[in-house]
Design a protein around this motif. Structure first.
Motif, PDB file in Angstrom:
ATOM      1  N   LEU A  25      43.928   5.114  41.750  1.00 21.91           N
ATOM      2  CA  LEU A  25      44.733   4.421  42.750  1.00 21.91           C
ATOM      3  C   LEU A  25      46.179   4.561  42.348  1.00 21.91           C
ATOM      4  O   LEU A  25      46.572   4.135  41.257  1.00 21.91           O
ATOM      5  CB  LEU A  25      44.335   2.940  42.830  1.00 21.91           C
ATOM      6  N   TRP A  35      44.207   5.842  47.450  1.00 22.62           N
ATOM      7  CA  TRP A  35      43.139   6.286  46.565  1.00 22.62           C
ATOM      8  C   TRP A  35      43.143   7.804  46.514  1.00 22.62           C
ATOM      9  O   TRP A  35      43.388   8.467  47.517  1.00 22.62           O
ATOM     10  CB  TRP A  35      41.783   5.798  47.062  1.00 22.62           C
ATOM     11  N   GLU A 124      33.021   7.445  49.825  1.00 24.78           N
ATOM     12  CA  GLU A 124      33.987   6.496  49.261  1.00 24.78           C
ATOM     13  C   GLU A 124      35.346   6.630  49.921  1.00 24.78           C
ATOM     14  O   GLU A 124      35.991   5.631  50.241  1.00 24.78           O
ATOM     15  CB  GLU A 124      34.093   6.692  47.749  1.00 24.78           C
ATOM     16  N   THR A 128      37.614   3.757  51.940  1.00 22.91           N
ATOM     17  CA  THR A 128      38.907   3.235  51.488  1.00 22.91           C
ATOM     18  C   THR A 128      40.097   3.941  52.098  1.00 22.91           C
ATOM     19  O   THR A 128      41.201   3.410  52.107  1.00 22.91           O
ATOM     20  CB  THR A 128      39.047   3.398  49.955  1.00 22.91           C
ATOM     21  N   GLN A 144      40.744   5.432  56.652  1.00 25.52           N
ATOM     22  CA  GLN A 144      39.598   4.548  56.494  1.00 25.52           C
ATOM     23  C   GLN A 144      38.731   4.616  57.744  1.00 25.52           C
ATOM     24  O   GLN A 144      39.216   4.485  58.864  1.00 25.52           O
ATOM     25  CB  GLN A 144      40.073   3.123  56.244  1.00 25.52           C
TER      26      GLN A 144
END
Length: 159
Positions: A25, A35, A124, A128, A144
């Motif tokens: 991050l 991210w 993932e 995010t 996202q």
């Protein structure tokens, strides 16, 4: 067949020795950054194998062919690089093999492990938002919840 393919992916992840997924991050000036997910080969043999595959994959892409990376394919369309879903689950039939002097089973195991980690990283990153990079091949910035296809950019080479 689907169960066998799933088992192969799970097994390759359990034996994950060739690939590494790192997640970080970025932060700056007191603000939370984006991210970053990076897939890279780990170990000397894996790096050498990936370095042997990269020029072949880049040549495929530049010639207008797609590169199958398990459940996802990478290809140029309209002058842009795209990553889209191509197979329901990663399995050997959904891989672009390279012309390498190694046993097919070894190359399949290497690429199935990559495919499994690519699935995980994309899941993932979609959750995010952030940047996904496959070392030496592409990077994609995902929002996202974004659905495929994903716009990608060459990473480590110019078309």
């Amino acid at each position: 067949m689907r169960t066998l393919a799933f088992f192969l992916v799970v097994l390759s992840l359990a034996l994950a020795q060739d690939w590494r997924l790192t997640k970080s991050l970025s932060e700056g000036l007191g603000e939370r950054g984006a991210w970053r997910y990076t897939l890279s080969p780990q170990g000397k043999e894996a790096r050498e194998l990936w370095q042997a595959l990269l020029p072949q994959y880049r040549n495929h892409l530049q010639a207008g062919y797609r590169v199958d990376l398990g459940a996802y394919s990478l290809y140029f369309r309209g002058g842009a690089l795209w990553l889209s879903r191509a197979c329901p689950t990663p399995h050997p039939a959904c891989l672009t093999p390279g012309a390498l002097p190694i046993p097919k089973e070894r190359q399949d195991r290497f690429l199935l492990e990559l495919a499994g980690l690519l699935e995980k990283a994309l899941a993932e990153a979609r959750g995010t938002g952030g940047r996904l990079t496959l070392t030496g091949l592409f990077r994609a910035d995902l929002s996202q919840g974004q659905a495929p296809p994903f716009r990608a950019h060459p990473s480590g080479w110019k078309p």
